[in-house]
Design an enzyme around this catalytic site. Structure first.
Site, PDB file in Angstrom:
ATOM      1  N   HIS A  27       0.846  -1.199   0.000  1.00  0.00           N
ATOM      2  CA  HIS A  27       0.000   0.000   0.000  1.00  0.00           C
ATOM      3  C   HIS A  27       0.880   1.246   0.000  1.00  0.00           C
ATOM      4  CE1 HIS A  27      -4.006   1.932   1.161  1.00  0.00           C
ATOM      5  NE2 HIS A  27      -3.139   2.933   1.057  1.00  0.00           N
ATOM      6  N   HIS A  29       1.408   4.912  -2.536  1.00  0.00           N
ATOM      7  CA  HIS A  29       0.913   5.679  -3.689  1.00  0.00           C
ATOM      8  C   HIS A  29       2.076   6.247  -4.492  1.00  0.00           C
ATOM      9  CE1 HIS A  29      -3.388   5.714  -2.417  1.00  0.00           C
ATOM     10  NE2 HIS A  29      -2.823   5.481  -1.246  1.00  0.00           N
ATOM     11  N   ARG A  82       3.510  16.479 -15.537  1.00  0.00           N
ATOM     12  CA  ARG A  82       2.839  17.035 -16.722  1.00  0.00           C
ATOM     13  C   ARG A  82       3.174  16.350 -18.025  1.00  0.00           C
ATOM     14  NH1 ARG A  82       3.652  23.445 -15.238  1.00  0.00           N
ATOM     15  NH2 ARG A  82       2.965  23.240 -13.068  1.00  0.00           N
ATOM     16  N   ASP A 149      -6.087   3.089  -9.234  1.00  0.00           N
ATOM     17  CA  ASP A 149      -7.213   3.407  -8.341  1.00  0.00           C
ATOM     18  C   ASP A 149      -8.096   4.534  -8.872  1.00  0.00           C
ATOM     19  OD1 ASP A 149      -5.662   5.695  -7.639  1.00  0.00           O
ATOM     20  OD2 ASP A 149      -6.375   5.614  -5.568  1.00  0.00           O
ATOM     21  N   GLY A 183      -8.832   8.330  -2.081  1.00  0.00           N
ATOM     22  CA  GLY A 183      -9.376   9.660  -1.800  1.00  0.00           C
ATOM     23  C   GLY A 183     -10.253   9.641  -0.565  1.00  0.00           C
ATOM     24  N   HIS A 210      -9.530   1.261  -0.673  1.00  0.00           N
ATOM     25  CA  HIS A 210      -9.392   1.856   0.662  1.00  0.00           C
ATOM     26  C   HIS A 210     -10.762   1.771   1.330  1.00  0.00           C
ATOM     27  CE1 HIS A 210      -5.890   3.824  -1.146  1.00  0.00           C
ATOM     28  NE2 HIS A 210      -5.564   4.392  -0.001  1.00  0.00           N
ATOM     29  N   GLU A 213     -10.735   3.985   6.547  1.00  0.00           N
ATOM     30  CA  GLU A 213      -9.603   4.863   6.906  1.00  0.00           C
ATOM     31  C   GLU A 213     -10.133   6.064   7.693  1.00  0.00           C
ATOM     32  OE1 GLU A 213      -7.669   6.668   3.522  1.00  0.00           O
ATOM     33  OE2 GLU A 213      -5.935   7.351   4.694  1.00  0.00           O
ATOM     34  N   ASP A 291       2.173   4.122   2.668  1.00  0.00           N
ATOM     35  CA  ASP A 291       1.112   4.950   2.087  1.00  0.00           C
ATOM     36  C   ASP A 291       1.648   6.092   1.211  1.00  0.00           C
ATOM     37  OD1 ASP A 291      -1.527   5.364   1.554  1.00  0.00           O
ATOM     38  OD2 ASP A 291      -2.080   6.151   3.502  1.00  0.00           O
TER      39      ASP A 291
HETATM   40  O1  LIG Z   1      -6.796  14.273 -10.221  1.00  0.00           O
HETATM   41  C1  LIG Z   1      -7.801  14.940 -10.034  1.00  0.00           C
HETATM   42  O2  LIG Z   1      -8.141  15.808 -10.824  1.00  0.00           O
HETATM   43  C2  LIG Z   1      -8.626  14.736  -8.810  1.00  0.00           C
HETATM   44  C3  LIG Z   1      -9.788  15.426  -8.651  1.00  0.00           C
HETATM   45  C4  LIG Z   1     -10.530  15.255  -7.488  1.00  0.00           C
HETATM   46  C5  LIG Z   1     -10.094  14.395  -6.509  1.00  0.00           C
HETATM   47  C6  LIG Z   1      -8.920  13.709  -6.685  1.00  0.00           C
HETATM   48  C7  LIG Z   1      -8.461  12.833  -5.605  1.00  0.00           C
HETATM   49  O3  LIG Z   1      -9.200  12.564  -4.681  1.00  0.00           O
HETATM   50  C8  LIG Z   1      -7.135  12.277  -5.655  1.00  0.00           C
HETATM   51  C9  LIG Z   1      -6.992  11.448  -4.426  1.00  0.00           C
HETATM   52  C10 LIG Z   1      -6.109  10.323  -4.602  1.00  0.00           C
HETATM   53  O4  LIG Z   1      -5.503  10.305  -3.359  1.00  0.00           O
HETATM   54  C11 LIG Z   1      -4.704   9.210  -3.352  1.00  0.00           C
HETATM   55  N1  LIG Z   1      -4.344   8.885  -1.999  1.00  0.00           N
HETATM   56  C12 LIG Z   1      -3.103   9.062  -1.613  1.00  0.00           C
HETATM   57  N2  LIG Z   1      -2.994   8.748  -0.330  1.00  0.00           N
HETATM   58  C13 LIG Z   1      -4.188   8.364   0.115  1.00  0.00           C
HETATM   59  C14 LIG Z   1      -4.621   7.925   1.380  1.00  0.00           C
HETATM   60  O5  LIG Z   1      -3.888   7.895   2.377  1.00  0.00           O
HETATM   61  N3  LIG Z   1      -5.920   7.595   1.476  1.00  0.00           N
HETATM   62  C15 LIG Z   1      -6.755   7.678   0.421  1.00  0.00           C
HETATM   63  N4  LIG Z   1      -6.354   8.090  -0.807  1.00  0.00           N
HETATM   64  C16 LIG Z   1      -5.071   8.435  -0.939  1.00  0.00           C
HETATM   65  C17 LIG Z   1      -5.353   8.149  -4.072  1.00  0.00           C
HETATM   66  O6  LIG Z   1      -4.517   7.534  -4.983  1.00  0.00           O
HETATM   67  C18 LIG Z   1      -6.556   8.874  -4.654  1.00  0.00           C
HETATM   68  O7  LIG Z   1      -6.993   8.347  -5.770  1.00  0.00           O
HETATM   69  C19 LIG Z   1      -8.181  13.864  -7.844  1.00  0.00           C
HETATM   70 ZN   LIG Z   2      -3.573   4.899   0.636  1.00  0.00          ZN
END
Ligand SMILES: O=C(O)c1cccc(C(=O)CC[C@H]2O[C@@H](n3cnc4c(=O)[nH]cnc43)[C@H](O)[C@@H]2O)c1
Ligand SMILES: [Zn+2]
Length: 353
Positions: A27, A29, A82, A149, A183, A210, A213, A291
């Site tokens: 786990h 990212h 980018r 994911d 997320g 997930h 959490e 994480d």
């Molecule tokens: O990329 C975008 O445009 C976008 C728009 C709205 C929301 C999001 C996300 O929510 C990206 C979140 C992304 O967060 C990642 N992540 C990383 N660490 C954690 C964690 O500890 N717990 C939950 N999620 C996590 C994950 O890969 C999500 O997909 C993006």
């Molecule tokens: Zn995570």
């Protein structure tokens, strides 16, 4: 060993044992693994970014008031990626950092939607991660596999796009083994993602959302029932539901526990209040993970040291913890055997010295 990560409650020789212990990580990212070194390199390529490049300023920048703040900062780092070459650099350098910690195998969670919606060509994105994966295995000996994911908060459009990228035979990368959901959990109910997980599972991917959490045990039940989860990302709130713990233990559904992450996002107040010991006592298969390590001021070795303290583990206990991750991984049987043997050989040599 990074000095600020030496837990004074853990003997120095146990830190040294952990540093050399062959490990698997389940786990972690992709963007969340960008170290200050990698962030600086990306920011130098894109100087208009608001992400600080100075490592000391980054420590402040990576201090979060809550989970929502964490996601906001996370997305500012996403904005640094980018081009396909940025994707390749990030992936390859993350593997280098893993290899330094004796990580032999990692399932890296990637959010392709975040890159394709920012204009990176989907084919070039897949080529970049695959090129980095092959180079990392050849040059560092670290085997990488991918979990794609859905960023749940970005809605069903992101679910559709992630599922398409994960299941289209012309795009799907060789290293892809699983399908996740990340997320925020609050306001992002798991059951709505069932059709997407059904498609990913039908295409041969493992389900690793997930859950639990930042919300209660019902989210974990939903992940098990609707998303057919084979492992649970975090699962922290499972501790509130004895029937759920019994279910996880009986079905051998592993938890991907990330102790320091839970403190950094304020999902758990202190490490001493973390329920990891309750999981172990209930017979749940526990794996320990980092994480988003640089964002949470940790690394995998530190998470093992935290587990050693919270669970009272010695060298043999730590070796068993490392073997839990191998068992819970989606590696094939010969791959699992190879890492298990390496863990046993390393531990025996250490204890004999
Ligand atoms: O990329 C975008 O445009 C976008 C728009 C709205 C929301 C999001 C996300 O929510 C990206 C979140 C992304 O967060 C990642 N992540 C990383 N660490 C954690 C964690 O500890 N717990 C939950 N999620 C996590 C994950 O890969 C999500 O997909 C993006
Ligand atoms: Zn995570």
């Amino acid at each position: 060993m990074t000095e600020h990560l030496v837990d004074p409650a853990v003997p120095r020789d146990l830190h040294a044992f952990i540093a050399g212990l062959p490990k698997a990580e389940l786990h972690v990212h992709h963007v969340g693994s960008a170290s200050p070194r990698i962030v600086s390199e990306l920011a130098a390529r894109h100087p208009d970014s608001k992400v600080p490049t100075d490592p000391e300023a980054l420590v402040d920048y990576f201090t979060f008031t809550d989970f929502a703040h964490f996601i906001e900062v996370y997305l500012s780092v996403v904005d640094l990626i980018r081009t396909p070459e940025d994707v390749r650099l990030l992936t390859y350098e993350v593997a280098r950092d893993m290899a330094r910690q004796q990580v032999r195998y990692a399932e890296l969670t990637i959010t392709p939607f975040s890159s394709t919606r920012r204009g990176i060509d989907e084919g070039a994105f897949m080529a970049a991660i695959e090129d980095a994966r092959k180079a990392a295995e050849a040059e560092f000996g670290t085997v990488l596999r991918w979990c794609f994911d859905i960023p749940g908060e970005a809605g069903l459009e992101s679910a559709e796009e992630t599922t398409r990228l994960a299941t289209d035979d012309r795009l799907r990368p060789e290293g892809l083994v699983s399908f996740g959901l990340g997320g925020p959990e609050i306001g992002v109910a798991r059951p709505q993602f069932k059709p997407y997980f059904d498609r990913a599972i039908a295409a041969g991917l493992h389900s690793v959302p997930h859950a639990g959490e930042t919300t209660g045990p019902q989210t974990v039940w939903d992940a098990l029932t609707d998303l057919r989860a084979e492992r649970i990302g975090h699962g922290t709130s499972s501790a509130q539901d004895p029937a759920l713990l019994a279910h996880l233990a009986e079905r051998r559904i592993p938890l991907e526990v990330c102790p320091t992450s839970n403190i950094a996002t304020r999902a758990v107040r202190t490490l001493d209040e973390h329920p990891i010991k309750e999981f172990v006592n209930a017979g749940v298969l526990v794996t320990v993970n980092s994480d988003d390590p640089p964002m949470f001021g940790t690394d995998l070795n530190n998470e093992y040291a935290v587990a050693a303290r919270l669970l009272g583990l010695d060298e043999r206990g730590l070796a068993d913890l490392a073997k839990n991750a191998v068992e819970a991984s989606f590696l094939d049987a010969p791959g699992k055997s190879r890492i298990r043997d390496e863990i046993d050989t390393y531990t025996a040599a250490w204890l004999a010295s």
